[in-house]
Design a protein around this motif. Structure first.
Motif, PDB file in Angstrom:
ATOM      1  N   CYS A 331       9.029 140.975  37.729  1.00  0.00           N
ATOM      2  CA  CYS A 331       8.680 139.411  37.066  1.00  0.00           C
ATOM      3  C   CYS A 331       7.716 138.532  37.670  1.00  0.00           C
ATOM      4  O   CYS A 331       7.474 137.881  37.611  1.00  0.00           O
ATOM      5  CB  CYS A 331       9.370 138.463  36.440  1.00  0.00           C
ATOM      6  N   LEU A 335       4.855 135.877  36.931  1.00  0.00           N
ATOM      7  CA  LEU A 335       5.056 134.774  36.982  1.00  0.00           C
ATOM      8  C   LEU A 335       3.843 133.720  37.759  1.00  0.00           C
ATOM      9  O   LEU A 335       3.868 133.413  37.631  1.00  0.00           O
ATOM     10  CB  LEU A 335       6.572 134.540  37.482  1.00  0.00           C
ATOM     11  N   ALA A 389      17.682 132.130  34.248  1.00  0.00           N
ATOM     12  CA  ALA A 389      17.480 131.146  32.742  1.00  0.00           C
ATOM     13  C   ALA A 389      16.682 130.159  32.915  1.00  0.00           C
ATOM     14  O   ALA A 389      15.766 129.948  32.066  1.00  0.00           O
ATOM     15  CB  ALA A 389      18.775 130.872  32.345  1.00  0.00           C
ATOM     16  N   ALA A 392      13.023 130.982  33.217  1.00  0.00           N
ATOM     17  CA  ALA A 392      12.252 131.035  31.775  1.00  0.00           C
ATOM     18  C   ALA A 392      11.669 130.224  31.716  1.00  0.00           C
ATOM     19  O   ALA A 392      10.842 129.875  30.029  1.00  0.00           O
ATOM     20  CB  ALA A 392      13.111 131.596  31.394  1.00  0.00           C
ATOM     21  N   THR A 393      11.599 128.769  31.514  1.00  0.00           N
ATOM     22  CA  THR A 393      10.976 127.963  30.852  1.00  0.00           C
ATOM     23  C   THR A 393       9.584 127.634  31.726  1.00  0.00           C
ATOM     24  O   THR A 393       8.982 127.016  30.536  1.00  0.00           O
ATOM     25  CB  THR A 393      11.481 126.514  31.633  1.00  0.00           C
ATOM     26  N   GLY A 394       8.808 128.298  32.501  1.00  0.00           N
ATOM     27  CA  GLY A 394       7.489 128.219  31.857  1.00  0.00           C
ATOM     28  C   GLY A 394       7.052 127.081  32.938  1.00  0.00           C
ATOM     29  O   GLY A 394       6.086 126.768  33.328  1.00  0.00           O
ATOM     30  N   ALA A 456       8.680 143.096  30.468  1.00  0.00           N
ATOM     31  CA  ALA A 456       8.529 141.548  31.159  1.00  0.00           C
ATOM     32  C   ALA A 456       6.591 141.737  30.846  1.00  0.00           C
ATOM     33  O   ALA A 456       5.982 140.426  30.944  1.00  0.00           O
ATOM     34  CB  ALA A 456       7.824 141.542  32.848  1.00  0.00           C
ATOM     35  N   SER A 459       7.351 140.564  26.819  1.00  0.00           N
ATOM     36  CA  SER A 459       7.528 138.952  26.784  1.00  0.00           C
ATOM     37  C   SER A 459       8.278 138.392  28.280  1.00  0.00           C
ATOM     38  O   SER A 459       9.424 139.317  27.954  1.00  0.00           O
ATOM     39  CB  SER A 459       9.063 138.738  25.643  1.00  0.00           C
ATOM     40  N   LEU A 460       7.526 138.163  29.079  1.00  0.00           N
ATOM     41  CA  LEU A 460       8.459 137.132  29.887  1.00  0.00           C
ATOM     42  C   LEU A 460       9.515 136.256  30.087  1.00  0.00           C
ATOM     43  O   LEU A 460      10.098 137.150  30.909  1.00  0.00           O
ATOM     44  CB  LEU A 460       6.972 136.828  30.902  1.00  0.00           C
ATOM     45  N   PRO A 461       9.612 135.644  29.108  1.00  0.00           N
ATOM     46  CA  PRO A 461      10.701 134.782  29.262  1.00  0.00           C
ATOM     47  C   PRO A 461      11.898 135.886  28.195  1.00  0.00           C
ATOM     48  O   PRO A 461      12.814 135.571  29.435  1.00  0.00           O
ATOM     49  CB  PRO A 461      10.850 133.999  27.563  1.00  0.00           C
ATOM     50  N   LEU A 464      13.559 137.400  31.435  1.00  0.00           N
ATOM     51  CA  LEU A 464      13.568 136.711  32.444  1.00  0.00           C
ATOM     52  C   LEU A 464      15.729 136.174  32.244  1.00  0.00           C
ATOM     53  O   LEU A 464      16.554 136.078  32.963  1.00  0.00           O
ATOM     54  CB  LEU A 464      13.401 135.610  33.046  1.00  0.00           C
ATOM     55  N   LEU A 465      15.688 136.329  30.736  1.00  0.00           N
ATOM     56  CA  LEU A 465      16.211 135.887  30.218  1.00  0.00           C
ATOM     57  C   LEU A 465      17.515 136.854  30.146  1.00  0.00           C
ATOM     58  O   LEU A 465      18.837 137.153  30.547  1.00  0.00           O
ATOM     59  CB  LEU A 465      16.904 135.611  28.716  1.00  0.00           C
TER      60      LEU A 465
END
Length: 510
Positions: A331, A335, A389, A392-394, A456, A459-461, A464-465
């Motif tokens: 990722c 990112l 976790a 994943a907030t960005g 990724a 959906s990148l989040p 990560l989750l």
């Protein structure tokens, strides 16, 4: 008098070799993309050199454990790795791509030599009381290599071109050859003890006449103190169940037998001629046993890891964590592009993790016994899960803090894993335990990266989750293996005097 091999020389050689290894992966990706023009082919090179470590680890470990001078064999593995990298570079664009991937797979067989194979030689460099601190320092070489290797690959590729990045990685691996070649040889005492451990596991002697070992119930009986205190007799031997005890003075009973016919004297005094056929048969049998033992040793590292709860726990939890680390690495380019404004800035995140891992491991080296190794392993997995976790907030700031926290967990976790391996692995299988464990972790990293890459992109989040969930699963995986499993058979005396185990074998008890 020969000068003792210093820990400083060991660490310098380890960090140089591992920096070359860490540099090789990004360099191959860059040169593969530059020559083939496809990210798929570039990742195929990396997968080929990575996944084959699962096969090379047990084989290399078996050879290292049997070598009287493991440093020479380790140096040969470094030569194979460096030559393989050069062959990959020479074959790109000139040979069919499938052949180049095959060369990468053969090169990856020697990959565990730079990680577990090198670390397995640490007990021969430092005494046992200094081993915990040496483990932490050795783990720091991984963090230092992870910090400098990718940065060197990117810098050399930017300045001189991607092929020169591969050349630079080959040169780094070659610079470590003197340190590997001069690693301490096995002492005669250690070699004899290793051969004794490598024999068939006869915890109890075999009964006369080939009747097999004593009954299972007799293994639980301990000899009386008076029997242990009595000085051994020339003809004394253990008594099997159901067998009459030998006479108290067997020599006196044999005297009439020897003097009954004094006129009969054998020419040599020893029936050597009658024993020769049996001796030859035993010699041939020994050769077959050694061959079978070598074949069995290829899986001995796996068996010993599974059989010992402390090793099984540490290996399983660290491998699951390594899967999550591979997912995070996949990722990193996205990112950097979506959160930090450029795909190239993702490498800075890995540098943040490497720096924090280096600092955290340095603190652990200062206080090596502050926490139990098992606690560091499972707690480190939970810290990594929380960091993944939060990534994943960005948020850019949260992302940097998350990578710093990930490094603070990864570094001590690796040092704790080395401590468990050194403590639990038998001397004759230490190389296999380290190389097999390294192979499993490398394979787990590759599987994680291959799994998270396509996810990724969508959906990148979510990727990560998922990585956070995998890292969190390492903690229950650690506790899923019970620590009070029945101990395996041991052959050497316990330091407290109770028979049947060594300190390294019974360390799960204290």
């Amino acid at each position: 008098m020969r000068k003792r091999y210093s820990l400083r020389r060991y660490l310098v050689g380890a960090v140089v070799a591992r920096a070359g290894d860490e540099m090789a992966g990004p360099a191959l990706m860059l040169v593969g993309f530059a020559v083939a023009g496809s990210s798929v082919e570039a990742s195929s090179l990396l997968a080929g050199i990575t996944l084959s470590a699962a096969v090379g680890g047990p084989l290399l470990g078996a050879l290292l454990d049997r070598a009287a001078q493991p440093g020479r064999l380790l140096a040969g593995a470094l030569v194979l790795y460096a030559a393989g990298l050069g062959a990959i570079l020479a074959g790109l664009g000139r040979l069919p791509f499938a052949v180049t991937v095959l060369i990468a797979a053969v090169t990856g067989l020697a990959g565990p030599a730079l990680s577990g194979g090198w670390t397995a030689q640490l007990p021969g460099v430092v005494p046992g009381d200094r081993l915990p601190r040496a483990n932490a320092l050795d783990a720091m070489t991984f963090s230092a290599a992870a910090l400098t290797g990718p940065a060197l690959a990117g810098g050399v590729a930017e300045a001189a071109g991607a092929p020169w990045a591969v050349v630079a990685s080959v040169m780094l691996v070659a610079l470590a050859l003197p340190a590997a070649w001069t690693l301490p040889a096995r002492s005669p005492v250690r070699s004899a003890r290793a051969r004794a451990e490598g024999a068939a596991p006869p915890v109890r002697p075999v009964c006369p006449g080939g009747m097999g070992p004593p009954e299972r119930s007799s293994r639980a009986r301990l000899p009386e103190p008076s029997v242990r205190a009595r000085p051994p007799k020339r003809s004394a031997r253990p008594v099997c169940p159901g067998e009459a005890a030998p006479p108290e003075h067997p020599a006196r009973e044999r005297e009439p037998e020897r003097s009954a016919r004094p006129d009969v004297v054998k020419p040599s005094g020893r029936p050597t001629r009658e024993r020769q056929p049996g001796h030859s048969a035993r010699t041939r049998g020994d050769r077959g046993t050694r061959t079978a033992s070598m074949a069995g040793d290829l899986l001995a590292g796996v068996r010993i890891i599974v059989a010992r709860p402390a090793l099984a726990r540490a290996t399983l939890a660290s491998t699951v964590s390594c899967v999550a680390q591979g997912m995070l690495t996949a990722c990193v380019p996205l990112l950097g592009e979506r959160v930090l404004g450029g795909a190239g800035r993702g490498a800075a995140l890995l540098s943040c993790a490497a720096v924090s891992a280096l600092l955290a491991t340095a603190v652990l080296a200062r206080f090596p016994r502050a926490l139990a190794p098992g606690t560091v392993i499972w707690a480190g997995a939970l810290v990594q899960a929380a960091a993944l976790a939060s990534a994943a907030t960005g948020s850019p700031l949260v992302l940097v803090v998350a990578f710093l926290a990930t490094g603070c967990a990864e570094g001590p976790q690796l040092a704790a894993l080395f401590t468990v391996r050194h403590r639990e692995a038998p001397e004759r299988l230490r190389g296999q335990v380290f190389t097999t464990g390294a192979s499993v972790k490398i394979t787990g990293f590759a599987v994680g990266a291959a799994t998270a890459g396509p996810l990724a992109t969508r959906s990148l989040p979510a990727a990560l989750l998922l990585a956070a969930a995998v890292a969190a699963a390492a903690a229950p995986a650690y506790f899923a293996i019970r620590a009070d499993r029945r101990p395996h058979l041991r052959t050497e005396p316990h330091p407290t005097g109770s028979p049947g185990c060594r300190p390294t074998d019974c360390s799960d008890r204290y």
